[in-house]
Motif scaffolding. Structure first.
Motif, PDB file in Angstrom:
ATOM      1  N   GLY A  81       0.817  -1.209   0.000  1.00  0.00           N
ATOM      2  CA  GLY A  81       0.000   0.000   0.000  1.00  0.00           C
ATOM      3  C   GLY A  81       0.846   1.252   0.000  1.00  0.00           C
ATOM      4  O   GLY A  81       2.039   1.222  -0.255  1.00  0.00           O
ATOM      5  N   GLY A  82       0.208   2.368   0.280  1.00  0.00           N
ATOM      6  CA  GLY A  82       0.908   3.646   0.306  1.00  0.00           C
ATOM      7  C   GLY A  82       0.961   4.301  -1.061  1.00  0.00           C
ATOM      8  O   GLY A  82       0.493   3.753  -2.060  1.00  0.00           O
ATOM      9  N   ALA A  83       1.555   5.470  -1.113  1.00  0.00           N
ATOM     10  CA  ALA A  83       1.593   6.272  -2.334  1.00  0.00           C
ATOM     11  C   ALA A  83       2.325   5.580  -3.473  1.00  0.00           C
ATOM     12  O   ALA A  83       1.953   5.720  -4.642  1.00  0.00           O
ATOM     13  CB  ALA A  83       2.249   7.620  -2.043  1.00  0.00           C
ATOM     14  N   GLN A  87      -3.013   4.367  -7.195  1.00  0.00           N
ATOM     15  CA  GLN A  87      -4.381   4.573  -6.726  1.00  0.00           C
ATOM     16  C   GLN A  87      -4.836   3.478  -5.770  1.00  0.00           C
ATOM     17  O   GLN A  87      -5.519   3.740  -4.788  1.00  0.00           O
ATOM     18  CB  GLN A  87      -5.330   4.660  -7.919  1.00  0.00           C
ATOM     19  CG  GLN A  87      -6.740   5.017  -7.533  1.00  0.00           C
ATOM     20  CD  GLN A  87      -7.624   5.234  -8.737  1.00  0.00           C
ATOM     21  OE1 GLN A  87      -7.178   5.165  -9.872  1.00  0.00           O
ATOM     22  NE2 GLN A  87      -8.890   5.505  -8.498  1.00  0.00           N
ATOM     23  N   GLY A  90      -4.149   3.321  -1.472  1.00  0.00           N
ATOM     24  CA  GLY A  90      -4.946   3.883  -0.391  1.00  0.00           C
ATOM     25  C   GLY A  90      -6.126   3.028   0.010  1.00  0.00           C
ATOM     26  O   GLY A  90      -6.801   3.323   0.997  1.00  0.00           O
ATOM     27  N   ASP A  91      -6.384   1.977  -0.739  1.00  0.00           N
ATOM     28  CA  ASP A  91      -7.519   1.107  -0.441  1.00  0.00           C
ATOM     29  C   ASP A  91      -7.233   0.235   0.767  1.00  0.00           C
ATOM     30  O   ASP A  91      -6.089  -0.061   1.093  1.00  0.00           O
ATOM     31  CB  ASP A  91      -7.841   0.203  -1.640  1.00  0.00           C
ATOM     32  CG  ASP A  91      -8.493   0.942  -2.788  1.00  0.00           C
ATOM     33  OD1 ASP A  91      -9.038   2.028  -2.558  1.00  0.00           O
ATOM     34  OD2 ASP A  91      -8.447   0.409  -3.915  1.00  0.00           O
TER      35      ASP A  91
END
Length: 134
Positions: A81-83, A87, A90-91
């Motif tokens: 996850g993370g930037a 897209q 962020g889920d």
């Protein structure tokens, strides 16, 4: 299964899928190269990869190994996850797992989803990698 204190060890449902490398999609030959694990109760999604280049080259001597490694790394990035994951980063873990396991017709493909019970989803990643990939 019982724990050291005599009480029952909590085991949660988890889901997993193999990551398969299909160097020539038209032939359908593949090797297992990784595993993705999701456990809702533990709020966990994770994966590990192990690419056996010699086995892969047996299926296609001209395979783009660097491209395959990059694609496998992309799966791991979305797990974390993370930037950096774009897209999907962020889920929540379940949505990321569903995105990762959606059918694809590319060189790196997720296999079907299977289920099990575990006390430690993080440990399942390594156990399944040893059992089904290495």
């Amino acid at each position: 299964m019982s724990g050291g204190s005599g009480g029952a060890v909590r085991r949660d449902v988890f889901e997993y899928a193999l990551l398969r490398v299909v160097p020539r999609v038209e032939r359908g030959e593949m090797i297992n190269a990784g595993v993705l694990v999701y456990c809702r109760a533990q709020g966990f999604v994770g994966g590990r990869v192990h690419l056996d280049e010699a086995r892969l080259r047996c299926l296609d001597a001209g395979v783009d190994v660097a491209g395959v490694r990059a694609a496998l790394g992309g799966y791991l990035g979305v797990c974390e996850g993370g930037a950096a994951a774009g897209q999907a980063g962020g889920d929540e873990p379940g949505r990321r797992f569903r995105w990762l396991t959606a059918p694809r017709s590319t060189v790196v493909q997720p296999g079907p989803i299977h289920t099990g019970l575990t006390a430690d989803a993080r440990a399942e990643v390594e156990r399944l990698l040893d059992l089904l990939v290495r």
